[in-house]
Every structure is written in C-alpha cells, then in structure tokens.
Design an enzyme around this catalytic site. Structure first.
Site, mmCIF file in Angstrom:
data_model
loop_
_atom_site.group_PDB
_atom_site.id
_atom_site.type_symbol
_atom_site.label_atom_id
_atom_site.label_comp_id
_atom_site.label_asym_id
_atom_site.label_seq_id
_atom_site.Cartn_x
_atom_site.Cartn_y
_atom_site.Cartn_z
ATOM 1 N N GLY A 36 50.462 30.433 17.751
ATOM 2 C CA GLY A 36 49.468 30.815 16.704
ATOM 3 C C GLY A 36 47.999 30.923 17.377
ATOM 4 O O GLY A 36 47.366 31.835 17.296
ATOM 5 N N ARG A 85 56.453 20.423 25.575
ATOM 6 C CA ARG A 85 55.147 19.758 25.371
ATOM 7 C C ARG A 85 54.640 18.354 25.683
ATOM 8 O O ARG A 85 53.526 18.361 26.049
ATOM 9 C CB ARG A 85 54.808 19.964 23.822
ATOM 10 N N LYS A 115 58.267 39.823 13.890
ATOM 11 C CA LYS A 115 57.341 40.594 12.646
ATOM 12 C C LYS A 115 56.269 41.340 13.473
ATOM 13 O O LYS A 115 55.433 40.532 13.977
ATOM 14 C CB LYS A 115 56.985 39.691 11.606
ATOM 15 N N GLY A 157 56.617 30.490 21.067
ATOM 16 C CA GLY A 157 57.431 29.426 21.024
ATOM 17 C C GLY A 157 58.786 30.049 21.695
ATOM 18 O O GLY A 157 59.415 29.326 22.455
HETATM 19 P P1 ADP Z 1 57.591 34.170 19.744
HETATM 20 O O1 ADP Z 1 57.740 32.554 19.177
HETATM 21 O O2 ADP Z 1 57.856 34.046 21.057
HETATM 22 O O3 ADP Z 1 56.263 34.502 19.422
HETATM 23 P P2 ADP Z 1 58.722 35.394 17.486
HETATM 24 O O4 ADP Z 1 58.484 33.951 16.539
HETATM 25 O O5 ADP Z 1 57.689 36.419 16.890
HETATM 26 O O6 ADP Z 1 58.335 35.195 19.039
HETATM 27 O O7 ADP Z 1 60.105 36.234 17.340
HETATM 28 C C1 ADP Z 1 61.199 35.453 17.647
HETATM 29 C C2 ADP Z 1 62.588 35.852 16.798
HETATM 30 O O8 ADP Z 1 62.648 37.164 16.973
HETATM 31 C C3 ADP Z 1 63.499 35.404 17.366
HETATM 32 O O9 ADP Z 1 64.297 34.426 16.509
HETATM 33 C C4 ADP Z 1 64.530 36.447 17.585
HETATM 34 O O10 ADP Z 1 65.831 36.264 17.201
HETATM 35 C C5 ADP Z 1 63.753 37.622 16.662
HETATM 36 N N1 ADP Z 1 64.213 38.911 16.908
HETATM 37 C C6 ADP Z 1 63.904 39.392 17.984
HETATM 38 N N2 ADP Z 1 64.563 40.861 18.044
HETATM 39 C C7 ADP Z 1 64.896 40.919 16.854
HETATM 40 C C8 ADP Z 1 65.687 42.084 16.307
HETATM 41 N N3 ADP Z 1 65.905 43.200 16.882
HETATM 42 N N4 ADP Z 1 65.973 41.736 14.684
HETATM 43 C C9 ADP Z 1 65.730 40.680 14.354
HETATM 44 N N5 ADP Z 1 65.310 39.714 14.815
HETATM 45 C C10 ADP Z 1 64.852 39.800 16.082
HETATM 46 MG MG MG Z 2 58.607 31.936 17.259
#
Ligand code: ADP
Ligand code: MG
Length: 380
Positions: free
Chosen positions: A358, A37, A184, A335
C-alpha cells in the site's frame, strides 16, 4: 538537501534506539510462514547493534482489534533469533542485543495516534529509526507520533525504498514502462493516473485489465469487472494517448473460477460468453516481455493471472523472467507480485524488490507519506 536524515548522519553509540520495522509477516499455525520481511529488517537492527546502540524494535502484525494472541510478535521474535547472529529477545525477557516489542496494534491509541501512547513509546528513547516502508502511509503512534517527539531518521531500508521507487516519479531513463496486474483496477487507477504522463508504456494484465477492456466495449464474459469503475476508466482513456496503454491481445479463459477448470486461449475479441479470463495468453506474454526487455526503467506490480494456480501461472512467469533478464532498472512491488517472484527464485535478479504494498502504491500515486514527512522536521 535530503528531506530526512539517515543513519549515516548520526552517531548511535550508547544511544537507546527505537526502530519501527515492518515485521508484518504471514503466520501459519503459530509459526512464521515467510521470512522475507524479517530478512529485510535484520540488517538495520544488526548494524545498530554493531554501532553500539541499545536496540528495541516495534512493528504491527495483522489487524487485530486490541490484544489477540493469534497476532503476537512472539513467534516472529523467535524466528528473528534463529536468523540473526545477535541475541534477540521478546518484551521483558533477559538481556539481549535486539529487543522485540509486542504488536503495536495491541496498544490502545496506535491507529489514531493518541498522544498518550506516542509519549509512552517515546519515553527513554534517544533516537527513532523509521525503517518500515510498508507502514509510513499510516499516521499511527508508532509511525508519526513517536517521530514528532524524539529525533528521528530514516533507516536504510526505508531510504532504499524511497530512492528506488522515487526514480519512477522523476526523470527515469527511457523507455520507461509499467507493468500492472493483480485483482482490482480500483486499487491501482490512481497510480496509472499519476504515472501515465511520465511513462512511455503501461502494460495491463491480471484481473484489472477487464475493466479497461469493458470500458472499450470489449466483451469479457464473466471475467472480473468493477462496473462502478468504468466511468473513471473511460475518462482516463480519453485524456491520453491510448496507445500508451497496452492491453492483452489474447487471454486464457476458463469455464469456472477453479484450479482445475478446463481452459483455452482465445483472442481478446473472442472471449466466449460465460468464461472467465484467468491469465494473459502466450502472444500477450511475448509482447509484454518484449517491451520489458527494451525498457531502461520498468516497474511491475500485480500478477498477470491467478498465479496461485499452476494452470494460470504462465503469464506471470513470463513477466517475472523478462524482468529478471532486462538490463534496465527493474523494480517489483506488491505482496503477491513479490510472492510470485520469490516462488520462481528470481528475487535476486531484479534491482529492487519493494517490501511495501500500500505504501508503494501511495508513493507512486504522488501522495505524501505521513511517516516520511514527519522525519523532515529533524533534517532542518
Ligand atoms: P499485489 O499484491 O502484487 O499488489 P494484487 O493484490 O493487486 O497484487 O492482486 C493479486 C491477486 O490478483 C492474486 O491473488 C491473483 O490471483 C489475482 N488475479 C490476477 N489475475 C486475475 C484474474 N484474471 N482474475 C481474477 N483474479 C486475478
Ligand atoms: Mg495483494
């Protein structure tokens, strides 16, 4: 007509310019753990200095409730001083070319946009430059309040983010695909809802695919499911051509949620009871990579598995490489997704890397971002 002015529309020579940057970086033991960043924010600040402006920059860092030394921007300013050719100083230190203010969240009234704080932030400021894409979904004193009070423009970083992500809301080159993963479904269902009518394909992996699979009646063992989301997911699936949503055909399942857990790849309808899906399987990786390769516009958000652990990283790696190799317009947001891309050294191989988690999601949900909307009043 553009909904906001940019730095190209104003002459900043001799002006006192306040920049809202996104300097919300991870800290580790009091030092900056990731420069992403800072590297993204510096060009705007340096351009302003080169154009003759007196530059002050503010940002939030973390979510402290009031003053908390653990969230001071002082180490961030120190790191900026190392990375920049300009003289970067913190708060009331000696003369410099870029002055970094302390964490905006230390100021009472920041998060509820208190008029007194917004007045104070705007005092002595000739021009406000909003460059913190990651913060424009919040109506805070340092994002909205100050922009109501002094002439305000979008900084180059914000402008680039809005233009790049805006493509996914308009009429992009087809085929147009989305790759979604991460933890999620509740974080991203609204994005799916808004983009499903526009996209040609939505590929879903990561933890969030299990709620979709469960909604379709597939047994997912002990994998991550959000039971309270199943009804909304069913509603979503009913309203649309289901073939647009491409789910994994195979999965790497583990005996426990552990880095060194014994794991095997199984077909999606054969997930054994008691196991946890922690990565998409090889077949799914190949399928997703093929769709990405054949797309002219692709957005990726969310790792395909628990990429933090080497054993469950393969799917995310596959997707990151496919994004890098795609000749279409490719953007990555989130992130953790960006962290995965950087871990693989591929951040320079996609067309756009989004700094806002977000805010990026809210934009793709079709929501109005208050920190952008407020800039409109200066573009009349
Ligand atoms: P981003 O930050 O790219 O938007 P998220 O915060 O939504 O992504 O999700 C990232 C997290 O999701 C990571 O910490 C990863 O370990 C977790 N994750 C990915 N696949 C799974 C899974 N099958 N079960 C549990 N956690 C998962
Ligand atoms: Mg994340």
């Amino acid at each position: 007509m553009s909904p906001y002015l940019t730095l190209d529309d104003v002459d900043v020579a001799g002006l006192a310019v306040l920049v809202r940057s996104d300097l919300n970086v991870p800290l580790d033991g009091g030092a900056v753990a990731d420069d992403f960043r800072i590297e993204a924010a510096l060009p705007t600040l340096e351009r302003l200095v080169d154009s003759g402006a007196r530059v002050t920059v503010c940002s939030h860092l973390g979510r402290p409730q009031g003053v908390d030394p653990a969230y001071s921007l002082r180490p961030v300013a120190a790191r900026m001083a190392e990375l920049s050719s300009k003289a970067v100083v913190f708060e009331d230190e000696e003369e410099g070319q870029i002055r970094v203010l302390e964490n905006t969240r230390f100021l009472p009234g920041e998060t509820n946009n208190a008029p007194a704080l917004a007045d104070r932030l705007a005092t002595g400021v000739d021009l406000f430059v909003q460059d913190a894409f990651g913060s424009v979904h919040r109506a805070h004193a340092s994002t909205v309040g100050v922009a109501e009070r002094v002439k305000s423009v979008a900084g180059p970083l914000l402008d680039a983010e809005l233009k790049a992500l805006g493509r996914f809301l308009e009429e992009p080159d087809r085929p147009y695909s989305l790759v979604l993963g991460g933890a999620k479904i509740s974080d991203k269902l609204a994005v799916i809802q808004n983009l499903l009518p526009r996209a040609d394909a939505i590929l879903v992996g990561g933890g969030m695919c299990f709620t979709l699979l469960a909604a379709k009646g597939i047994e997912v063992g002990d994998s991550l499911v959000e039971p309270e989301m199943i009804q909304s997911v069913k509603g979503l699936l009913q309203g649309y051509d289901e073939e647009k949503i491409i789910l994994p055909s195979d999965m790497v399942v583990a005996e426990a949620f552990r880095e060194d857990a014994a794991a095997e790849t199984v077909y999606i309808r054969h997930i054994p009871k008691g196991t946890i899906g922690l990565d998409i399987g090889k077949e799914t990786g190949a399928l997703f990579a093929g769709v990405i390769r054949d797309s002219n516009t692709v957005f990726w958000n969310g790792p395909m598995g628990v990429f933090e652990w080497e054993r469950f990283r393969t799917g995310t790696e596959r997707i990151a490489h496919a994004m890098a190799e795609s000749s279409g317009f490719t953007a990555v947001g989130g992130g953790d997704s960006v962290a995965a891309l950087r871990m693989l050294g591929l951040q320079g191989e996609v067309d756009h890397v989004s700094t806002g988690g977000g805010a990026g999601l809210e934009l793709l949900e079709g929501r109005i971002l208050p920190g952008v909307e407020v800039l409109g009043r200066w573009a009349q």
